[in-house]
Motif scaffolding. Structure first.
Motif, short mmCIF file in Angstrom:
data_model
loop_
_atom_site.label_atom_id
_atom_site.label_comp_id
_atom_site.label_asym_id
_atom_site.label_seq_id
_atom_site.Cartn_x
_atom_site.Cartn_y
_atom_site.Cartn_z
N MET A 1 0.85 -1.20 0.00
CA MET A 1 0.00 0.00 0.00
C MET A 1 0.89 1.26 0.00
O MET A 1 1.80 1.36 0.83
CB MET A 1 -0.87 -0.01 1.27
CG MET A 1 -1.97 1.02 1.23
SD MET A 1 -3.00 0.99 2.71
CE MET A 1 -4.10 -0.36 2.38
N ASN A 2 0.65 2.16 -0.97
CA ASN A 2 1.47 3.37 -1.02
C ASN A 2 0.89 4.48 -0.13
O ASN A 2 -0.16 4.31 0.49
CB ASN A 2 1.68 3.85 -2.47
CG ASN A 2 0.36 4.26 -3.10
OD1 ASN A 2 -0.54 4.69 -2.40
ND2 ASN A 2 0.26 4.10 -4.41
N PHE A 3 1.58 5.60 -0.11
CA PHE A 3 1.21 6.69 0.80
C PHE A 3 -0.21 7.23 0.50
O PHE A 3 -0.99 7.48 1.40
CB PHE A 3 2.25 7.82 0.68
CG PHE A 3 1.92 9.00 1.53
CD1 PHE A 3 2.03 8.94 2.92
CD2 PHE A 3 1.45 10.17 0.94
CE1 PHE A 3 1.69 10.03 3.71
CE2 PHE A 3 1.10 11.26 1.72
CZ PHE A 3 1.23 11.19 3.11
N ILE A 4 -0.51 7.36 -0.83
CA ILE A 4 -1.83 7.91 -1.21
C ILE A 4 -2.94 6.96 -0.78
O ILE A 4 -3.95 7.39 -0.20
CB ILE A 4 -1.89 8.18 -2.73
CG1 ILE A 4 -0.89 9.26 -3.08
CG2 ILE A 4 -3.30 8.59 -3.17
CD1 ILE A 4 -0.77 9.59 -4.54
N ASP A 5 -2.74 5.65 -1.02
CA ASP A 5 -3.75 4.66 -0.60
C ASP A 5 -3.98 4.73 0.91
O ASP A 5 -5.12 4.71 1.38
CB ASP A 5 -3.29 3.23 -0.96
CG ASP A 5 -3.31 3.01 -2.47
OD1 ASP A 5 -3.98 3.79 -3.16
OD2 ASP A 5 -2.64 2.07 -2.94
N LEU A 10 -7.21 6.09 5.60
CA LEU A 10 -7.35 6.75 6.90
C LEU A 10 -8.46 7.79 6.87
O LEU A 10 -9.21 7.94 7.83
CB LEU A 10 -6.02 7.40 7.31
CG LEU A 10 -4.97 6.43 7.83
CD1 LEU A 10 -3.66 7.16 8.13
CD2 LEU A 10 -5.47 5.70 9.08
N SER A 11 -8.57 8.52 5.75
CA SER A 11 -9.63 9.54 5.62
C SER A 11 -11.01 8.89 5.68
O SER A 11 -11.92 9.40 6.34
CB SER A 11 -9.52 10.32 4.31
OG SER A 11 -8.23 10.79 4.15
N ILE A 13 -11.77 5.98 7.06
CA ILE A 13 -12.00 5.48 8.43
C ILE A 13 -12.41 6.64 9.35
O ILE A 13 -13.36 6.54 10.13
CB ILE A 13 -10.75 4.75 8.97
CG1 ILE A 13 -10.54 3.44 8.20
CG2 ILE A 13 -10.87 4.47 10.46
CD1 ILE A 13 -9.25 2.71 8.51
N LEU A 14 -11.71 7.76 9.21
CA LEU A 14 -12.00 8.94 10.04
C LEU A 14 -13.42 9.46 9.77
O LEU A 14 -14.17 9.78 10.70
CB LEU A 14 -10.97 10.03 9.72
CG LEU A 14 -10.88 11.15 10.73
CD1 LEU A 14 -10.37 10.64 12.06
CD2 LEU A 14 -9.95 12.25 10.20
N ALA A 15 -13.80 9.49 8.48
CA ALA A 15 -15.13 9.99 8.11
C ALA A 15 -16.22 9.07 8.68
O ALA A 15 -17.20 9.54 9.27
CB ALA A 15 -15.25 10.07 6.59
N VAL A 16 -16.01 7.74 8.54
CA VAL A 16 -17.00 6.78 9.05
C VAL A 16 -17.10 6.91 10.58
O VAL A 16 -18.19 6.99 11.15
CB VAL A 16 -16.63 5.33 8.64
CG1 VAL A 16 -17.52 4.31 9.35
CG2 VAL A 16 -16.75 5.16 7.13
N PHE A 17 -15.94 6.98 11.23
CA PHE A 17 -15.91 7.09 12.69
C PHE A 17 -16.65 8.35 13.13
O PHE A 17 -17.45 8.34 14.07
CB PHE A 17 -14.46 7.11 13.18
CG PHE A 17 -14.36 7.26 14.66
CD1 PHE A 17 -14.59 6.18 15.51
CD2 PHE A 17 -14.05 8.49 15.24
CE1 PHE A 17 -14.52 6.32 16.89
CE2 PHE A 17 -13.98 8.64 16.61
CZ PHE A 17 -14.21 7.55 17.44
N SER A 18 -16.40 9.46 12.43
CA SER A 18 -17.02 10.73 12.81
C SER A 18 -18.54 10.67 12.66
O SER A 18 -19.28 11.17 13.51
CB SER A 18 -16.42 11.84 11.93
OG SER A 18 -17.39 12.71 11.49
N ILE A 19 -19.02 10.02 11.59
CA ILE A 19 -20.47 9.92 11.41
C ILE A 19 -21.11 9.02 12.46
O ILE A 19 -22.14 9.35 13.04
CB ILE A 19 -20.80 9.47 9.97
CG1 ILE A 19 -20.48 10.65 9.03
CG2 ILE A 19 -22.26 9.03 9.81
CD1 ILE A 19 -20.83 10.48 7.61
#
Ligand SMILES: C[S@@+](CC[C@H](N)C(=O)[O-])C[C@H]1O[C@@H](n2cnc3c(N)ncnc32)[C@H](O)[C@@H]1O
Length: 179
Positions: A1-5, A10-11, A13-19
């Motif tokens: 997995m590269n940096f962009i992936d 992570l984005s 996961i963060l969005a799902v967690f926040s919702i």
């Protein structure tokens, strides 16, 4: 997995967690009103009356964005606690240059409702109790209230429209004034 992936993952996961977090905190997910519900709700507003249209729990901006676009001379206000939907609606506001739209990242229970001519909402039974208490204690102006699916527990609506959808979802209209 590269940096962009990894950043994308992570984005997400963060969005799902926040919702999930804000759903647990507020008691409702930022589910949008359907297009049928939106059209029926906007039809019930009394926009010739002076004063703001306020959406209590404005979510992704499903109601406030089209309203602000269609009525540039009308003050449109949203209150939204969940940060991701709030952020998306703020980005839409600035991208579309909707100067007549204000979206607060704030609990609607602390909102100033005395400037409202119309209130719209799509909440849940507990929040409708909170809204009713706020109306009784703090709102002395006349307001048209249009609620998707959920009713004010102790008041008779002036009108109920049943949508032509799977659930026959009701849209409740109230003409609020202090007795
Ligand atoms: C079902 S969504 C409706 C979104 C939009 N009004 C619509 O009809 O498409 C309800 C929204 O109310 C927000 N909400 C719930 N309680 C709230 C509160 N006390 N203050 C501000 N927003 C709240 C939730 O975060 C959610 O985004």
């Amino acid at each position: 997995m590269n940096f962009i992936d990894l950043t994308l993952l992570l984005s997400v996961i963060l969005a799902v967690f926040s919702i999930v977090w804000s759903t647990l905190k507020t008691g409702i997910s930022p589910m949008m009103s359907s297009s049928k519900a939106r059209d029926a709700m906007l039809d019930e507003l009394e926009l010739e009356k002076e004063g703001a249209v306020i959406d209590l729990g404005s979510g992704w901006g499903t109601l406030v964005i089209p309203l602000a676009k269609k009525y540039p001379n009308k003050q449109i206000v949203g209150y939204e606690l969940s940060w991701l939907p709030w952020l998306v609606s703020i980005i839409l506001k600035y991208s579309l240059r909707l100067d007549n739209l204000t979206i607060h990242r704030k609990d609607f229970r602390n909102a100033e409702l005395n400037t409202a001519s119309n209130i719209i909402c799509y909440l849940f039974p507990g929040a409708m109790i909170a809204l009713q208490e706020k109306l009784e204690k703090k709102v002395f102006n006349k307001v048209t209230i249009v609620s998707n699916t959920f009713a004010l527990p102790s008041y008779k609506p002036t009108k109920i429209t049943k949508l032509n959808d799977f659930y026959r979802s009701p849209i409740y209209v109230y003409h609020w004034s202090q007795k």
